[in-house]
Motif scaffolding. Structure first.
Motif, PDB file in Angstrom:
ATOM      1  N   GLN A   1       9.965  20.596  -8.119  1.00  0.00           N
ATOM      2  CA  GLN A   1       8.781  19.775  -8.420  1.00  0.00           C
ATOM      3  C   GLN A   1       8.658  18.617  -7.425  1.00  0.00           C
ATOM      4  OE1 GLN A   1       7.681  19.094 -12.609  1.00  0.00           O
ATOM      5  NE2 GLN A   1       7.796  16.904 -12.150  1.00  0.00           N
ATOM      6  N   GLN A   2       7.413  18.377  -6.999  1.00  0.00           N
ATOM      7  CA  GLN A   2       7.155  17.339  -6.017  1.00  0.00           C
ATOM      8  C   GLN A   2       7.350  15.942  -6.612  1.00  0.00           C
ATOM      9  OE1 GLN A   2       3.219  17.856  -4.397  1.00  0.00           O
ATOM     10  NE2 GLN A   2       3.524  20.044  -4.003  1.00  0.00           N
ATOM     11  N   VAL A   3       7.892  15.047  -5.795  1.00  0.00           N
ATOM     12  CA  VAL A   3       7.972  13.620  -6.113  1.00  0.00           C
ATOM     13  C   VAL A   3       7.332  12.876  -4.943  1.00  0.00           C
ATOM     14  CG1 VAL A   3       9.487  11.639  -6.466  1.00  0.00           C
ATOM     15  CG2 VAL A   3      10.031  13.840  -7.543  1.00  0.00           C
ATOM     16  N   THR A   4       6.385  12.001  -5.254  1.00  0.00           N
ATOM     17  CA  THR A   4       5.618  11.292  -4.227  1.00  0.00           C
ATOM     18  C   THR A   4       5.465   9.833  -4.661  1.00  0.00           C
ATOM     19  OG1 THR A   4       3.474  11.738  -5.284  1.00  0.00           O
ATOM     20  CG2 THR A   4       4.304  13.393  -3.742  1.00  0.00           C
ATOM     21  N   THR A   5       4.725   9.078  -3.860  1.00  0.00           N
ATOM     22  CA  THR A   5       4.207   7.795  -4.337  1.00  0.00           C
ATOM     23  C   THR A   5       2.697   7.894  -4.375  1.00  0.00           C
ATOM     24  OG1 THR A   5       4.199   6.843  -2.102  1.00  0.00           O
ATOM     25  CG2 THR A   5       6.117   6.407  -3.476  1.00  0.00           C
ATOM     26  N   TYR A   6       2.115   7.199  -5.350  1.00  0.00           N
ATOM     27  CA  TYR A   6       0.674   7.295  -5.615  1.00  0.00           C
ATOM     28  C   TYR A   6       0.145   5.883  -5.819  1.00  0.00           C
ATOM     29  CZ  TYR A   6      -3.644   9.155  -7.691  1.00  0.00           C
ATOM     30  OH  TYR A   6      -4.948   9.477  -7.965  1.00  0.00           O
TER      31      TYR A   6
ATOM     32  N   ALA B   1       0.811  -1.220   0.000  1.00  0.00           N
ATOM     33  CA  ALA B   1       0.000   0.000   0.000  1.00  0.00           C
ATOM     34  C   ALA B   1       0.847   1.273   0.000  1.00  0.00           C
ATOM     35  CB  ALA B   1      -0.964  -0.002   1.182  1.00  0.00           C
ATOM     36  N   ILE B   2       1.993   1.239  -0.701  1.00  0.00           N
ATOM     37  CA  ILE B   2       2.802   2.444  -0.875  1.00  0.00           C
ATOM     38  C   ILE B   2       2.590   3.011  -2.272  1.00  0.00           C
ATOM     39  CG2 ILE B   2       5.146   3.336  -1.058  1.00  0.00           C
ATOM     40  CD1 ILE B   2       4.266   3.017   1.754  1.00  0.00           C
ATOM     41  N   GLY B   3       2.636   2.148  -3.278  1.00  0.00           N
ATOM     42  CA  GLY B   3       2.290   2.589  -4.626  1.00  0.00           C
ATOM     43  C   GLY B   3       3.485   2.854  -5.517  1.00  0.00           C
ATOM     44  N   TYR B   4       3.226   3.714  -6.518  1.00  0.00           N
ATOM     45  CA  TYR B   4       4.180   3.949  -7.608  1.00  0.00           C
ATOM     46  C   TYR B   4       4.937   5.260  -7.402  1.00  0.00           C
ATOM     47  CZ  TYR B   4       1.198   0.489  -9.895  1.00  0.00           C
ATOM     48  OH  TYR B   4       0.493  -0.651 -10.189  1.00  0.00           O
ATOM     49  N   LEU B   5       6.188   5.268  -7.870  1.00  0.00           N
ATOM     50  CA  LEU B   5       6.960   6.506  -7.897  1.00  0.00           C
ATOM     51  C   LEU B   5       6.249   7.479  -8.838  1.00  0.00           C
ATOM     52  CD1 LEU B   5       9.620   7.757  -6.833  1.00  0.00           C
ATOM     53  CD2 LEU B   5      10.689   6.973  -8.956  1.00  0.00           C
ATOM     54  N   HIS B   6       6.013   8.706  -8.353  1.00  0.00           N
ATOM     55  CA  HIS B   6       5.068   9.606  -9.022  1.00  0.00           C
ATOM     56  C   HIS B   6       5.596  11.034  -8.946  1.00  0.00           C
ATOM     57  CE1 HIS B   6       0.869  11.005  -9.953  1.00  0.00           C
ATOM     58  NE2 HIS B   6       1.226  12.044  -9.222  1.00  0.00           N
ATOM     59  N   SER B   7       5.278  11.830  -9.943  1.00  0.00           N
ATOM     60  CA  SER B   7       5.567  13.256  -9.898  1.00  0.00           C
ATOM     61  C   SER B   7       4.471  13.994 -10.663  1.00  0.00           C
ATOM     62  CB  SER B   7       6.945  13.563 -10.489  1.00  0.00           C
ATOM     63  OG  SER B   7       7.290  14.910 -10.263  1.00  0.00           O
ATOM     64  N   HIS B   8       4.355  15.294 -10.407  1.00  0.00           N
ATOM     65  CA  HIS B   8       3.320  16.096 -11.077  1.00  0.00           C
ATOM     66  C   HIS B   8       3.779  17.558 -11.112  1.00  0.00           C
ATOM     67  CE1 HIS B   8       1.824  15.286  -6.788  1.00  0.00           C
ATOM     68  NE2 HIS B   8       2.450  16.422  -6.744  1.00  0.00           N
ATOM     69  N   ARG B   9       3.051  18.372 -11.832  1.00  0.00           N
ATOM     70  CA  ARG B   9       3.453  19.766 -12.072  1.00  0.00           C
ATOM     71  C   ARG B   9       3.101  20.678 -10.890  1.00  0.00           C
ATOM     72  NH1 ARG B   9       4.847  20.360 -17.476  1.00  0.00           N
ATOM     73  NH2 ARG B   9       4.116  18.669 -18.833  1.00  0.00           N
ATOM     74  N   HIS B  10       3.513  20.292  -9.712  1.00  0.00           N
ATOM     75  CA  HIS B  10       3.310  21.114  -8.517  1.00  0.00           C
ATOM     76  C   HIS B  10       4.613  21.126  -7.738  1.00  0.00           C
ATOM     77  CE1 HIS B  10      -1.088  21.393  -9.026  1.00  0.00           C
ATOM     78  NE2 HIS B  10      -0.998  20.136  -9.449  1.00  0.00           N
ATOM     79  N   PHE B  11       4.944  22.305  -7.215  1.00  0.00           N
ATOM     80  CA  PHE B  11       6.200  22.455  -6.499  1.00  0.00           C
ATOM     81  C   PHE B  11       5.964  22.318  -4.992  1.00  0.00           C
ATOM     82  CE2 PHE B  11       8.825  25.139  -9.727  1.00  0.00           C
ATOM     83  CZ  PHE B  11       8.596  24.154 -10.684  1.00  0.00           C
ATOM     84  N   TYR B  12       7.055  22.010  -4.284  1.00  0.00           N
ATOM     85  CA  TYR B  12       6.991  22.053  -2.821  1.00  0.00           C
ATOM     86  C   TYR B  12       6.769  23.501  -2.397  1.00  0.00           C
ATOM     87  CZ  TYR B  12       8.835  17.282  -2.594  1.00  0.00           C
ATOM     88  OH  TYR B  12       9.007  15.928  -2.722  1.00  0.00           O
ATOM     89  N   PRO B  13       5.975  23.741  -1.349  1.00  0.00           N
ATOM     90  CA  PRO B  13       5.706  25.128  -0.928  1.00  0.00           C
ATOM     91  C   PRO B  13       6.925  25.765  -0.284  1.00  0.00           C
ATOM     92  CG  PRO B  13       4.718  23.574   0.619  1.00  0.00           C
ATOM     93  CD  PRO B  13       5.263  22.749  -0.517  1.00  0.00           C
ATOM     94  N   GLU B  14       6.839  27.079  -0.106  1.00  0.00           N
ATOM     95  CA  GLU B  14       7.922  27.810   0.546  1.00  0.00           C
ATOM     96  C   GLU B  14       8.166  27.251   1.947  1.00  0.00           C
ATOM     97  OE1 GLU B  14       9.958  30.060  -0.382  1.00  0.00           O
ATOM     98  OE2 GLU B  14       9.176  30.587  -2.377  1.00  0.00           O
ATOM     99  N   GLY B  15       9.440  27.102   2.283  1.00  0.00           N
ATOM    100  CA  GLY B  15       9.792  26.622   3.604  1.00  0.00           C
ATOM    101  C   GLY B  15       9.880  25.117   3.723  1.00  0.00           C
ATOM    102  N   VAL B  16       9.562  24.409   2.646  1.00  0.00           N
ATOM    103  CA  VAL B  16       9.650  22.943   2.646  1.00  0.00           C
ATOM    104  C   VAL B  16      10.753  22.544   1.673  1.00  0.00           C
ATOM    105  CG1 VAL B  16       8.417  20.764   2.311  1.00  0.00           C
ATOM    106  CG2 VAL B  16       7.192  22.764   3.183  1.00  0.00           C
ATOM    107  N   GLY B  17      11.997  22.540   2.167  1.00  0.00           N
ATOM    108  CA  GLY B  17      13.114  22.183   1.309  1.00  0.00           C
ATOM    109  C   GLY B  17      13.270  23.151   0.157  1.00  0.00           C
ATOM    110  N   ALA B  18      13.814  22.637  -0.941  1.00  0.00           N
ATOM    111  CA  ALA B  18      13.966  23.453  -2.140  1.00  0.00           C
ATOM    112  C   ALA B  18      12.624  23.534  -2.870  1.00  0.00           C
ATOM    113  CB  ALA B  18      15.027  22.843  -3.053  1.00  0.00           C
ATOM    114  N   ARG B  19      12.324  24.693  -3.438  1.00  0.00           N
ATOM    115  CA  ARG B  19      11.059  24.881  -4.148  1.00  0.00           C
ATOM    116  C   ARG B  19      11.194  24.298  -5.548  1.00  0.00           C
ATOM    117  NH1 ARG B  19       6.247  27.111  -3.754  1.00  0.00           N
ATOM    118  NH2 ARG B  19       5.333  28.243  -5.521  1.00  0.00           N
TER     119      ARG B  19
END
Length: 599
Positions: A220-225, A200-218
């Motif tokens: 593109q987000q990489v997640t699992t989906y 129940a972790i899923g697939y390596l995933h990314s999308h056209r949204h950036f991490y918000p200010e103050g969360v690491g480098a601004r």
């Protein structure tokens, strides 16, 4: 002087005689006393046949009445409201019922069981075997059989496929892996999806949204989906070349264990990237982002691909090879913490690069989808798992899915300590005074009586246990009732604890209805406790003419109190309209006994 008439015999009976005759008389008197005592201790004669038949008929009549009442109360106004009343994230989740079946007979053959230790070992073995077969093996077989039917009937692909392993998905009709043929070995230029091996972790995933200010480098987000999506697609490329590997003029070059690679996101053309910035949620882990333009980035985009338990230079097999991605600059390992990101991350799961190199399922991946027009395909039928494997995996996925549930906006949740005291109900339908409202709330009389009974049971059972432990001589009637209380009640109390206390350890979202299995045990304990106590009261008042009425009147009082409470609160279950209970004009205003009841 001659004795008075009749006085000689009386006087002789009153005076003890010495010698043989005296001893015989004493023995005779002793036998008479023993006979009377044995007669007093002997069980009563069985009731006449007609009386037993009348009693049996009464029991059947009571069972029929309870059954009909249950049907009537549950089906009344079942068509209102004309929509499904539901709390929430979800497909039906089955829970094992063999344990419930085992606990459903806590007082089974108490007297018979109490005689087992004194029976021959053969008889004991027969009883033990019968209980194992009937209360463990049979329910377990039925449970497994239902899942066998479940897997045969529900064999279609759906949006939740990503919760399961690649091999599990290969058996689902309509899934892209079902009866599929894909290239066996990974090559440069292949378009792939990368799936985490942890359930129940899923697939390596990314999308056209950036991490918000103050969360690491601004970046593109990489997640699992957990669901199939085009944003799960990546292109595997050499780390030091931008040439197109699919160019027909270039020979096929396979990816091998130990190669340095670059993963380019298909939809955004940004590379999988990591650096020394801290991960969004997990401390001491590094952030993973999408970086670069049209595949051009920097050295932080380079990853060494390793196959678990393989030698350097070996090819990488699709679905079968268990791989790790080691970041070349920082030396960290790509993985997923399993933590749910906030709304800015679309509540997908966090991907990190962990500096801890220990092999865990959360940092091991496999290649699932594989598209490369330059390679021949093989069938995936050989990868379909066996029935025990899919049953085990389905249960692990259910457990992890349940533990990961989070509340939605404006969703009423509760805490385990709320449940026994009936602190707060659950709104199933309707919010305003113009809506048809259905509100889940426990019957206050039953709920609070159950809570009182648990405390009273612990007290009374402790008294009886101490008395038995100290060898106190109890009358036969009291001893029998104490055994029922200690054994049957002890099992019910244990069942209540096993179905209630584990919720204090759960991190998932919890609702009021999660207490219902435990509530059934506490209700059965309440019935057993008060039946036993009322019987003891009736026994202690046996010398009074109306002693037999104590038990009947007590049980009748409990039933009538429960029924009246149901009558008062039935609009909550069957639905209500009009002013809310907070309004003094509401017909339910007087029933809002606790401020936390928001019906």
């Amino acid at each position: 002087m001659p004795p008075a008439a009749g006085g000689g015999l009386a006087g002789s009976e009153l005076r003890p005689r010495r010698g043989r005759c005296g001893s015989q008389a004493a023995r005779a008197a002793g036998r008479d006393v023993a006979t009377e005592t044995a007669t007093a201790r002997s069980p009563k004669r069985p009731a006449p046949l007609s009386s037993r038949r009348f009693e049996a008929a009464g029991r059947w009549a009571l069972l029929a009445l309870v059954t009909l009442t249950s049907f009537a109360t549950r089906f009344h106004r079942l068509d209102q409201p004309p929509h499904i009343c539901s709390v929430h994230s979800s497909a039906p989740c089955s829970s094992p019922w063999p344990t419930s079946l085992c606990w459903s007979c806590p007082g089974l053959s108490q007297q018979r069981c109490s005689r087992l230790p004194s029976s021959p070992l053969v008889t004991l073995g027969k009883h033990l075997t019968a209980r194992i077969l009937c209360l463990i093996v049979l329910p377990l077989a039925l449970y497994i059989a239902t899942y066998a039917v479940h897997f045969m009937v529900l064999n279609k692909s759906g949006p939740g496929d990503g919760f399961f392993s690649s091999a599990f998905q290969a058996r689902l009709s309509g899934n892209n892996l079902h009866n599929a043929s894909i290239p066996e070995h990974l090559a440069y230029g292949s378009m792939i999806t990368v799936k985490n091996l942890r359930m129940a972790i899923g697939y390596l995933h990314s999308h056209r949204h950036f991490y918000p200010e103050g969360v690491g480098a601004r970046q593109q987000q990489v997640t699992t989906y957990l669901h199939k999506d085009y944003n799960n697609l990546w292109i595997i490329k050499k780390h030091n070349s931008n040439s197109d590997p699919l160019d027909p003029s270039h020979p096929v070059e396979f990816v091998r264990h130990g190669d340095i690679i670059r993963l380019e996101h298909k939809e955004t053309s940004r590379n999988l990237h990591s650096h020394y910035h801290e991960a969004p949620l997990t401390r001491k882990h590094y952030q993973v982002t999408g970086y670069g333009i049209n595949g051009s980035g920097d050295s932080n985009d380079f990853w060494r691909i390793e196959v678990i338990n393989r030698k350097f230079g070996n090819r990488i097999k699709v679905l079968r090879s268990r791989i790790r991605l080691i970041h070349l600059v920082t030396g960290c390992v790509l993985g997923s913490s399993g933590k749910v990101l906030p709304k800015w991350g679309w509540e997908q799961l966090e991907v990190t690069c962990t500096p801890y190199l220990k092999e865990t399922l959360s940092s091991i991946w496999n290649v699932e989808d594989h598209i490369n027009p330059k390679l021949p395909n093989i069938s995936l039928e050989v990868l379909q798992p066996s029935f025990p494997e899919i049953m085990l995996e389905s249960h692990l996925v259910m457990i992890r899915g349940n533990n990961g549930l989070k509340p939605k906006d404006n969703e009423f949740t509760s805490k385990p300590w709320h449940w026994p005291i009936n602190f707060q109900g659950l709104r199933f339908s309707g919010v305003n005074d113009t809506d048809f409202r259905v509100y889940l709330l426990g019957n206050p009389v039953i709920w609070w009586l159950n809570l009182l009974s648990i405390a009273l049971y612990i007290l009374s059972a402790s008294i009886f246990a101490v008395a038995v432990q100290r060898g106190a001589h109890l009358p036969v009637k009291v001893e029998g009732l104490s055994q029922v209380l200690l054994r049957g009640g002890g099992q019910l109390l244990f069942g209540w604890m096993m179905h209630y206390f584990p919720f204090f350890l759960m991190g998932r979202v919890l609702y009021f209805h999660h207490y219902f299995p435990a509530m059934l045990f506490s209700s059965m304990l309440t019935g057993l406790l008060w039946d036993t106590l009322l019987r003891l009261c009736a026994w202690s008042l046996a010398s009074y003419p109306l002693a037999r009425c104590v038990h009947v009147l007590g049980i009748l009082t409990l039933l009538l109190g429960t029924a009246y409470s149901f009558y008062l609160f039935h609009p909550l279950a069957y639905g209500m309209v009009g002013p809310l209970a907070q309004d003094p004009q509401s017909p339910m205003a007087g029933l809002r006994w606790l401020e936390s009841w928001d019906f």
